[in-house]
Scaffold this motif. Structure first.
Motif, mmCIF file in Angstrom:
data_model
loop_
_atom_site.group_PDB
_atom_site.id
_atom_site.type_symbol
_atom_site.label_atom_id
_atom_site.label_comp_id
_atom_site.label_asym_id
_atom_site.label_seq_id
_atom_site.Cartn_x
_atom_site.Cartn_y
_atom_site.Cartn_z
ATOM 1 N N GLY A 460 2.435 -3.954 3.925
ATOM 2 C CA GLY A 460 1.185 -3.310 3.536
ATOM 3 C C GLY A 460 0.460 -4.086 2.460
ATOM 4 N N TRP A 461 1.231 -4.618 1.492
ATOM 5 C CA TRP A 461 0.649 -5.408 0.404
ATOM 6 C C TRP A 461 0.019 -6.685 0.948
ATOM 7 N N ALA A 464 -3.255 -5.897 2.791
ATOM 8 C CA ALA A 464 -4.320 -5.638 1.821
ATOM 9 C C ALA A 464 -4.830 -6.948 1.213
#
Length: 484
Positions: A460-461, A464
């Motif tokens: 997810g990081w 992003a």
């Protein structure tokens, strides 16, 4: 040997179209831009000793004061072996860091090394991992600081901070106020400039080394041979899992590399500081872990983040020594917050100068030589994480980002040796290319030892970060602007 800041001669490269994602920033340009920010420049004021203290300050204390209680239940008494494995993994990467820090002495650390060797996209990914490594580890360590502050207050004045304001959401509270406070205190000192900050850091590092030596001396008297048997009750899998968690405790040895533009003699001092700090930290970690599991049954570490203070009290039979240990830990962990926060601001400084993040992060105060706006923004972000996110989730997320960045540093050494064999190097990795290849393998192995939830957070990081890069960084890259 070249003088500090003097760039080696350029070597010609074939002229050919380069895809924007693969454009590289020449080493000479990286070095030439060193220290320059928006409205001012960083100042070269740090000695080799101060650089070493920055790396020790960013490393020593995190694992032994905070994560030991999490790792010991996974490996049992063999947690000492887990520390050695994590240390060896760090050593492979430390050697690569030492070579690159001496060759490319800039603030961006592995982000800049990747930019010079693998191109802008990989550099961005590495820099984004460093934001995770440094920024989130500040928050994780700050959470542990609150645990020892409670031990200290309870042992001295019989007061315990209520859970409502000393535990994050999900851990029975609403906000971890002590964790927020220590981050804000570090922010205040960092705004004064590198030289003044380094002095404060050196004092705090001295206190925590003395504290750990005191623990070793007193804890040794409480060792019971039976506590070491069985050595590995959870087998090799447990040792490996604990090593992956404990790698978090070695994060920070590379902090000196983020000070490349503030070191007086970076080509000579940075490699020495990196290697010396890792040696000191590893020896202390192994000794403290050996004494700790010998003095207290490994099953009793479960859920105990202030384990060393408890051991000191149990062995001595007096609360005084536990209080002394807790006081030392409060200083020790505060120094980790301080030094790691410093590293985070310098990495964002380099990324901002390249146009990949907003230019406010590269704005330097002409009076103090510190990127003050950068320090404030990063501190508030880390403080918010510390106040609301549980420690365990933070530690593993930090480890995976660090391992990824370290793996890229090992690859960067190999590439730079092949593409720039003529470049002057004040330190060279031994047994090249075996050592950096082992570094890549070790980092990959430890990454895959982490649980699925950690990978989900990491994924997810990364998503992003890529979204931010393609919406902002790729269009504002100064390297791209220069090519037009």
């Amino acid at each position: 040997m070249l003088e500090t800041g003097q760039a080696p001669p350029l070597t010609s490269e074939p002229s050919r179209p380069v895809h924007p994602l693969m454009r590289r920033k020449p080493v000479e340009q990286l070095v030439a831009e060193g220290g320059q920010g928006e409205g001012g420049s960083l100042r070269r004021s740090l000695t080799m000793w101060q650089l070493t203290m920055i790396s020790i300050g960013a490393t020593l204390g995190t694992g032994i004061f905070v994560v030991l209680g999490t790792a010991t239940p996974k490996a049992g008494p063999a947690v000492t072996i887990s520390f050695v494995i994590a240390g060896l993994t760090a050593l492979f990467s430390a050697l690569s860091y030492a070579e690159l820090a001496g060759s490319v002495p800039v603030s961006g650390s592995s982000y800049s090394y990747s930019y010079a060797t693998m191109g802008e996209l990989i550099a961005w990914i590495c820099g984004w991992c460093l934001v995770l490594e440094y920024g989130v580890s500040v928050a994780a360590v700050a959470v542990g600081w609150g645990e020892y502050l409670n031990e200290l207050l309870d042992g001295t004045i019989g007061v315990t901070i209520p859970d409502a304001v000393s535990a994050p959401l999900g851990d029975g509270g609403f906000i971890n106020l002590p964790a927020l406070v220590v981050v804000l205190l570090a922010m205040v000192f960092l705004m004064r400039g590198a030289k003044e900050s380094a002095r404060v850091n050196s004092i705090m590092v001295g206190v925590k080394i003395v504290t750990l030596l005191l623990f070793i001396g007193i804890g040794f008297m409480g060792i019971k041979a039976g506590n070491y048997a069985p050595l590995a009750p959870l087998g090799v899998t447990g040792i490996s899992a604990a090593a992956s968690t404990l790698f978090f405790s070695y994060i920070g040895f590379d902090a000196a590399s983020t000070a490349g533009e503030e070191a007086k003699n970076p080509k000579r001092d940075l490699p020495r500081a990196i290697m010396l700090s890792l040696l000191i930290v590893t020896v202390l970690y192994v000794l403290v872990a050996f004494v700790a599991v010998g003095a207290m049954p490994w099953q009793d570490f479960e859920g105990t983040e202030a384990a060393l203070a408890q051991i000191m009290t149990d062995v001595s039979g007096h609360t005084f020594w536990g209080v002394v240990l807790a006081a030392g830990a409060v200083v020790a962990i505060a120094s980790v917050v301080f030094a790691v926060l410093y590293g985070q601001t310098r990495i964002l400084f380099a990324m901002s100068r390249d146009g990949l993040v907003p230019k406010v992060f590269a704005k330097v105060n002409p009076k103090t030589g510190a990127p003050r706006a950068n320090v404030v923004i990063v501190s508030l972000f880390c403080g918010a994480l510390a106040a609301f996110i549980p420690l365990g989730k933070l530690a593993d997320a930090t480890s995976i980002g660090t391992l990824f960045a370290f793996g890229l540093v090992n690859v960067a050494v190999i590439i730079l040796r092949r593409t720039r064999p003529d470049m002057p190097r004040t330190f060279k990795v031994a047994l090249f290319p075996v050592t950096p290849i082992l570094g890549v393998i070790a980092c990959g192995y430890m990454m895959f030892s982490l649980d699925t939830a950690t990978w989900i957070v990491f994924g997810g990081w990364m998503i992003a970060g890529l979204v931010f890069y393609f919406l902002y960084g790729i269009r504002r890259s100064r390297l791209a602007t220069a090519e037009k």
